[in-house]
Design an enzyme around this catalytic site. Structure first.
Site, PDB file in Angstrom:
ATOM      1  N   ARG A 175      -4.703   3.727  -5.058  1.00  0.00           N
ATOM      2  CA  ARG A 175      -5.530   4.004  -3.877  1.00  0.00           C
ATOM      3  C   ARG A 175      -4.609   4.470  -2.749  1.00  0.00           C
ATOM      4  O   ARG A 175      -3.791   3.681  -2.246  1.00  0.00           O
ATOM      5  CB  ARG A 175      -6.316   2.751  -3.475  1.00  0.00           C
ATOM      6  CG  ARG A 175      -7.263   2.950  -2.308  1.00  0.00           C
ATOM      7  CD  ARG A 175      -8.023   1.660  -2.007  1.00  0.00           C
ATOM      8  NE  ARG A 175      -8.952   1.844  -0.908  1.00  0.00           N
ATOM      9  CZ  ARG A 175      -8.637   1.679   0.378  1.00  0.00           C
ATOM     10  NH1 ARG A 175      -7.403   1.342   0.722  1.00  0.00           N
ATOM     11  NH2 ARG A 175      -9.553   1.866   1.317  1.00  0.00           N
ATOM     12  N   LYS A 204       1.177   0.850   3.925  1.00  0.00           N
ATOM     13  CA  LYS A 204       1.052  -0.532   4.348  1.00  0.00           C
ATOM     14  C   LYS A 204       2.217  -0.957   5.255  1.00  0.00           C
ATOM     15  O   LYS A 204       3.295  -0.357   5.260  1.00  0.00           O
ATOM     16  CB  LYS A 204       0.974  -1.456   3.124  1.00  0.00           C
ATOM     17  CG  LYS A 204      -0.368  -1.381   2.374  1.00  0.00           C
ATOM     18  CD  LYS A 204      -1.489  -1.998   3.183  1.00  0.00           C
ATOM     19  CE  LYS A 204      -2.870  -1.835   2.534  1.00  0.00           C
ATOM     20  NZ  LYS A 204      -3.074  -2.685   1.378  1.00  0.00           N
TER      21      LYS A 204
END
Length: 370
Positions: free
Chosen positions: A340, A305
């Protein structure tokens, strides 16, 4: 005047013996909690905070204002709730330890891999490699959700994901469909997908909750401030991001239950990176243990991210492995059940070492008296 009491685990320990038994197993996982902050909010503002341990929590809850005790009792029960395994096709995914969900993006504009797996052969090869490396679930997505990405017509999304799902199912993988569109969910489930991962928390498409309820499959409800609209990242303004995301996930959970989705089939995701600043993402990750108070398994999607780049000299997405592993480890330490990730082999290895440490911690005090 609206009042809420929230129980946040703040003291995590290697095992109950390190606290002479005065610790509880958090969410049925491999983490134990010995101290808790009981936070009272009034009209959204924190007005009081008490510290408690397992042997004093009943007294603290008993002294809460009228109307807050039942909510706190339910949260205390939820914090110690052991979740049953997920039955995904022929695979059983246990939730008493962290599990790795491998990301399979079949889209040309993914932020993380730039379309490296959007051809059928490339998708099949990558999925097989992730399964072999130890991914418990493959999460197939055909629409980019990065900031600024344009919405995709559902027909195009179906054309992207169905061949990838069929290939994953054929190799015996447990498969999740990452979508916010009911028609895509239906096509994916028909193709053999076993669960749904909706970044809108079933808020984007009015038919999606009905589709999931009818199929009787597990669903991940993620928080995104713009969930009901086209831009998931829109409207991310918070006074207290932790409690506001907590409340929003509770509301989406309640909506799912009202739509007929069974509680055992609901998983929650705080939505790292979706309409949140760096400081807000960090606050949520530090507060992950709190979300077990909602009573459902948790998923953490922090791999590669933007926040990692912001903390590491603007490293590009494919150069964020170290930060991704650090965040995955933080999730494991918070007893998060699903991680994830893009980098499956490295995360599985980190998980296996982490589990070895947790197993060893349970015997660290075995030879001490008492």
């Amino acid at each position: 005047m609206i009042q809420h009491a929230t129980i946040r685990p703040i003291g995590l320990v290697p095992g109950p013996q390190s606290e002479h038994g005065n610790a509880v197993r958090l969410a049925g996982g491999m983490i134990y909690a010995s101290r808790f902050a009981v936070v009272l909010r009034r009209d959204g503002k924190v007005v009081e905070r008490w510290l408690a341990s397992p042997d004093t929590i009943a007294e603290v809850i008993g002294n809460l204002p009228d109307g807050c005790g039942a909510e706190a009792e339910a949260q205390w029960s939820n914090l110690t709730l052991a979740h049953p395994p997920l039955a995904l096709g022929a695979r059983t995914i246990r939730l008493d330890q962290p599990q790795v969900m491998g990301i399979l993006n079949v889209t040309p504009d993914s932020f993380s891999d730039g379309g490296a797996h959007d051809s059928p052969d490339a998708a099949r090869e990558h999925a097989a490699a992730m399964v072999e490396a130890g991914a418990g679930i493959i999460d197939v997505g055909g629409e980019s959700t990065r900031p600024g990405a344009k919405p995709l017509w559902e027909g195009d999304e179906i054309a992207r994901v169905v061949p990838a799902i069929e290939a994953c199912v054929a190799m015996g993988a447990a498969v999740s469909i990452d979508t916010r569109k009911a028609a895509v969910m239906e096509a994916a489930l028909e193709a053999g997908a076993h669960m749904v991962n909706d970044v809108s928390g079933l808020a984007h498409d009015p038919r999606s909750a009905e589709v999931v309820a009818r199929a009787g499959v597990p669903v991940v409800l993620m928080h995104a401030p713009g969930a009901a609209g086209e831009d998931l990242h829109e409207g991310g303004e918070y006074e207290n991001v932790v409690f506001e995301v907590f409340d929003a996930l509770r509301a989406r959970r309640d909506a799912a239950l009202s739509a007929g989705i069974e509680a055992k089939n609901i998983l929650l995701d705080p939505g790292i990176g979706f309409g949140k600043s760096l400081a807000e993402n960090l606050a949520l990750i530090n507060a992950l243990p709190l979300f077990h108070a909602l009573g459902h398994p948790l998923m953490l999607g922090a791999s590669r991210k933007r926040m990692i780049g912001a903390l590491s000299n603007e490293a590009e997405a494919d150069a964020r492995l170290g930060g991704s592993i650090a965040l995955a480890m933080k999730g494991m330490d918070a007893s998060v059940q699903l991680l994830r990730v893009h980098d499956v082999p490295e995360t599985v290895q980190a998980r296996n070492v982490w589990r070895g440490l947790r197993d060893a911690a349970l015997t660290d005090f075995a030879d001490l008296p008492g």
